[in-house]
Design a protein around this motif. Structure first.
Motif, PDB file in Angstrom:
ATOM      1  N   TYR A  36       0.904  -1.069  -0.090  1.00  0.00           N
ATOM      2  CA  TYR A  36      -0.077  -0.107  -0.132  1.00  0.00           C
ATOM      3  C   TYR A  36       0.742   1.237  -0.108  1.00  0.00           C
ATOM      4  O   TYR A  36       1.816   1.355   0.594  1.00  0.00           O
ATOM      5  CB  TYR A  36      -0.796  -0.180   1.140  1.00  0.00           C
ATOM      6  N   GLN A  38       0.809   5.476   0.602  1.00  0.00           N
ATOM      7  CA  GLN A  38       0.036   6.535   1.663  1.00  0.00           C
ATOM      8  C   GLN A  38       0.820   7.801   1.375  1.00  0.00           C
ATOM      9  O   GLN A  38       1.917   8.014   1.730  1.00  0.00           O
ATOM     10  CB  GLN A  38       0.344   6.104   2.980  1.00  0.00           C
ATOM     11  N   GLY A  43      -5.438   8.147   3.127  1.00  0.00           N
ATOM     12  CA  GLY A  43      -5.507   6.758   3.835  1.00  0.00           C
ATOM     13  C   GLY A  43      -4.474   6.115   2.686  1.00  0.00           C
ATOM     14  O   GLY A  43      -4.340   6.455   1.723  1.00  0.00           O
ATOM     15  N   PRO A  44      -4.160   4.919   3.227  1.00  0.00           N
ATOM     16  CA  PRO A  44      -3.210   3.925   2.385  1.00  0.00           C
ATOM     17  C   PRO A  44      -4.125   3.395   1.353  1.00  0.00           C
ATOM     18  O   PRO A  44      -5.236   3.294   1.369  1.00  0.00           O
ATOM     19  CB  PRO A  44      -2.985   2.785   3.157  1.00  0.00           C
ATOM     20  N   LEU A  46      -4.169   0.493  -2.348  1.00  0.00           N
ATOM     21  CA  LEU A  46      -3.483  -0.548  -2.738  1.00  0.00           C
ATOM     22  C   LEU A  46      -2.339  -0.078  -4.073  1.00  0.00           C
ATOM     23  O   LEU A  46      -3.100   0.525  -5.058  1.00  0.00           O
ATOM     24  CB  LEU A  46      -4.511  -1.392  -3.096  1.00  0.00           C
ATOM     25  N   PHE A  89       3.655   0.652   2.649  1.00  0.00           N
ATOM     26  CA  PHE A  89       3.240  -0.391   3.637  1.00  0.00           C
ATOM     27  C   PHE A  89       3.326  -1.808   3.051  1.00  0.00           C
ATOM     28  O   PHE A  89       2.548  -1.887   1.988  1.00  0.00           O
ATOM     29  CB  PHE A  89       2.004  -0.144   4.287  1.00  0.00           C
ATOM     30  N   LEU A 100      -5.881  -8.493   7.416  1.00  0.00           N
ATOM     31  CA  LEU A 100      -4.727  -7.797   6.820  1.00  0.00           C
ATOM     32  C   LEU A 100      -3.912  -7.226   7.723  1.00  0.00           C
ATOM     33  O   LEU A 100      -4.204  -6.263   8.415  1.00  0.00           O
ATOM     34  CB  LEU A 100      -5.291  -6.811   5.655  1.00  0.00           C
ATOM     35  N   ILE A 101      -2.546  -7.811   7.783  1.00  0.00           N
ATOM     36  CA  ILE A 101      -1.600  -7.604   8.628  1.00  0.00           C
ATOM     37  C   ILE A 101      -0.401  -6.291   8.074  1.00  0.00           C
ATOM     38  O   ILE A 101      -0.084  -7.052   6.965  1.00  0.00           O
ATOM     39  CB  ILE A 101      -0.898  -8.701   9.493  1.00  0.00           C
ATOM     40  N   PHE A 102      -0.312  -5.525   8.704  1.00  0.00           N
ATOM     41  CA  PHE A 102       0.684  -4.465   8.035  1.00  0.00           C
ATOM     42  C   PHE A 102       2.085  -4.380   8.578  1.00  0.00           C
ATOM     43  O   PHE A 102       2.165  -4.546   9.924  1.00  0.00           O
ATOM     44  CB  PHE A 102       0.178  -2.995   7.998  1.00  0.00           C
ATOM     45  N   GLY A 103       3.020  -4.024   7.968  1.00  0.00           N
ATOM     46  CA  GLY A 103       4.508  -3.508   8.463  1.00  0.00           C
ATOM     47  C   GLY A 103       4.139  -2.424   8.874  1.00  0.00           C
ATOM     48  O   GLY A 103       3.156  -1.600   8.926  1.00  0.00           O
ATOM     49  N   THR A 104       5.460  -1.808   9.624  1.00  0.00           N
ATOM     50  CA  THR A 104       5.509  -0.454  10.157  1.00  0.00           C
ATOM     51  C   THR A 104       5.705   0.642   9.199  1.00  0.00           C
ATOM     52  O   THR A 104       5.706   1.821   9.676  1.00  0.00           O
ATOM     53  CB  THR A 104       6.611  -0.441  11.223  1.00  0.00           C
TER      54      THR A 104
ATOM     55  N   TYR B  35      -8.332   0.438  11.655  1.00  0.00           N
ATOM     56  CA  TYR B  35      -6.915   0.512  12.236  1.00  0.00           C
ATOM     57  C   TYR B  35      -6.479   1.814  12.776  1.00  0.00           C
ATOM     58  O   TYR B  35      -6.934   2.717  12.670  1.00  0.00           O
ATOM     59  CB  TYR B  35      -6.203   0.560  10.916  1.00  0.00           C
ATOM     60  N   GLN B  41       4.290   2.098  15.897  1.00  0.00           N
ATOM     61  CA  GLN B  41       3.647   0.662  15.426  1.00  0.00           C
ATOM     62  C   GLN B  41       3.149   0.422  14.124  1.00  0.00           C
ATOM     63  O   GLN B  41       2.643  -0.576  13.696  1.00  0.00           O
ATOM     64  CB  GLN B  41       2.373   0.522  16.217  1.00  0.00           C
ATOM     65  N   GLY B  42       3.163   1.597  13.273  1.00  0.00           N
ATOM     66  CA  GLY B  42       2.683   1.503  12.195  1.00  0.00           C
ATOM     67  C   GLY B  42       1.022   1.357  11.915  1.00  0.00           C
ATOM     68  O   GLY B  42       0.407   2.080  12.725  1.00  0.00           O
ATOM     69  N   LEU B  43       0.533   0.428  11.206  1.00  0.00           N
ATOM     70  CA  LEU B  43      -1.038   0.303  11.285  1.00  0.00           C
ATOM     71  C   LEU B  43      -1.288  -1.073  11.825  1.00  0.00           C
ATOM     72  O   LEU B  43      -0.939  -1.998  11.561  1.00  0.00           O
ATOM     73  CB  LEU B  43      -1.328   0.021   9.617  1.00  0.00           C
ATOM     74  N   PHE B  91      -8.025   4.965  11.159  1.00  0.00           N
ATOM     75  CA  PHE B  91      -8.507   4.641   9.750  1.00  0.00           C
ATOM     76  C   PHE B  91      -9.378   3.521   9.860  1.00  0.00           C
ATOM     77  O   PHE B  91      -9.466   2.830  10.509  1.00  0.00           O
ATOM     78  CB  PHE B  91      -7.368   4.166   8.735  1.00  0.00           C
ATOM     79  N   PHE B 106      -9.454   2.797   2.154  1.00  0.00           N
ATOM     80  CA  PHE B 106      -9.149   3.266   3.210  1.00  0.00           C
ATOM     81  C   PHE B 106      -9.936   4.640   3.262  1.00  0.00           C
ATOM     82  O   PHE B 106      -9.854   5.445   2.138  1.00  0.00           O
ATOM     83  CB  PHE B 106      -7.700   3.477   3.564  1.00  0.00           C
ATOM     84  N   GLY B 107     -10.300   5.227   4.203  1.00  0.00           N
ATOM     85  CA  GLY B 107     -10.794   6.607   4.462  1.00  0.00           C
ATOM     86  C   GLY B 107      -9.286   7.538   4.593  1.00  0.00           C
ATOM     87  O   GLY B 107      -8.376   6.948   4.848  1.00  0.00           O
ATOM     88  N   ASN B 108      -9.578   8.771   4.677  1.00  0.00           N
ATOM     89  CA  ASN B 108      -8.638   9.751   5.000  1.00  0.00           C
ATOM     90  C   ASN B 108      -8.325   9.923   6.584  1.00  0.00           C
ATOM     91  O   ASN B 108      -7.293  10.644   7.031  1.00  0.00           O
ATOM     92  CB  ASN B 108      -8.995  10.976   4.307  1.00  0.00           C
TER      93      ASN B 108
END
Lengths: 112, 115
Positions: A36, A38, A43-44, A46, A89, A100-104, B35, B41-43, B91, B106-108
């Motif tokens: 993703y 951003q 927001g992020p 895809l 991300f 859906l697990i995201f990296g930092t 999220y 920590q990121g998301l 988010f 995602f929203g903003n």
């Protein structure tokens, strides 16, 4: 517990350079790996995604390389442009969990 | 152009106050995720719903956070009482089916500051 580890935290390149962002995971049940993008205040969204049955996927200037045995995948941005400056991300998804697990995240800056 | 709408965009509140964040998912999307984004920590996934039913809220501090979907067009995330460590961007994202079938939109975000 960080299930998806991403590096580097930040990256600075000049226009035309090829930034590379790396991610690693432990859970072999993950079966879908999206990236993703951003922009500030947004927001992020895809960018590109890959499944573990292929080793590479290319869309325009963006390429994902996937190494299933090493449980690693990376994003390469060819001929990077200032407009690519954003936070990227990586993420991992496991079908039977819906999560859906995201990296930092990696903050990329591309200078003219 | 369909989009996920989050309100408010910014919220500043004092410690101990109740905070409610709202999300309108894209029409036709049946999964909704919350999220939280921080530098460290990121998301982080807090909770998600499918067809309005809560499926997983294991990422949420249960004592102070709650998430609901009163109807298909509204998802809410409440913090009561709020604490400074809750300061982050929250988010909401929606999708149709699984991540295989359609990407998350995602929203903003809602930028929350708790003083």
């Amino acid at each position: 517990q960080q299930q998806v580890k991403q590096s580097p935290q930040s990256l600075i390149v000049q226009k035309g350079g090829i930034p590379i962002i790396n991610c690693a995971y432990e859970n072999t049940a993950f079966d879908y790996f999206p990236w993703y993008q951003q922009f500030p205040g947004k927001g992020p969204a895809l960018l590109i995604a890959i499944r573990p049955d292929v080793s590479e996927k290319k869309e325009g200037r963006f390429t994902i390389s996937f190494n299933k045995s090493a449980k690693q995948f990376s994003l390469h941005i060819m001929d990077s442009q200032p407009g690519d400056s954003a936070t990227y991300f990586c993420a991992a998804y496991q079908d039977n969990t819906d999560k859906l697990i995201f990296g930092t995240g990696t903050r990329l800056q591309v200078f003219p | 152009d369909a989009r996920v709408t989050q309100t408010p965009r910014h919220k500043v509140t004092e410690m101990g106050q109740e905070v409610t964040m709202r999300c309108q998912p894209i029409l036709g999307h049946n999964t909704v995720f919350w999220y939280r984004q921080t530098m460290m920590q990121g998301l982080e996934l807090l909770a998600y719903f499918r067809n309005r039913a809560p499926l997983d809220d294991s990422g949420m501090p249960k004592d102070r956070f709650s998430a609901e979907m009163p109807d298909a067009t509204l998802a809410t995330l409440k913090i009561q009482p709020s604490e400074p460590r809750d300061s982050a961007v929250y988010f909401c994202a929606s999708g149709r089916g699984t991540a295989y079938n359609s990407p998350l939109h995602f929203g903003n975000g809602t930028r929350l500051t708790v003083t």
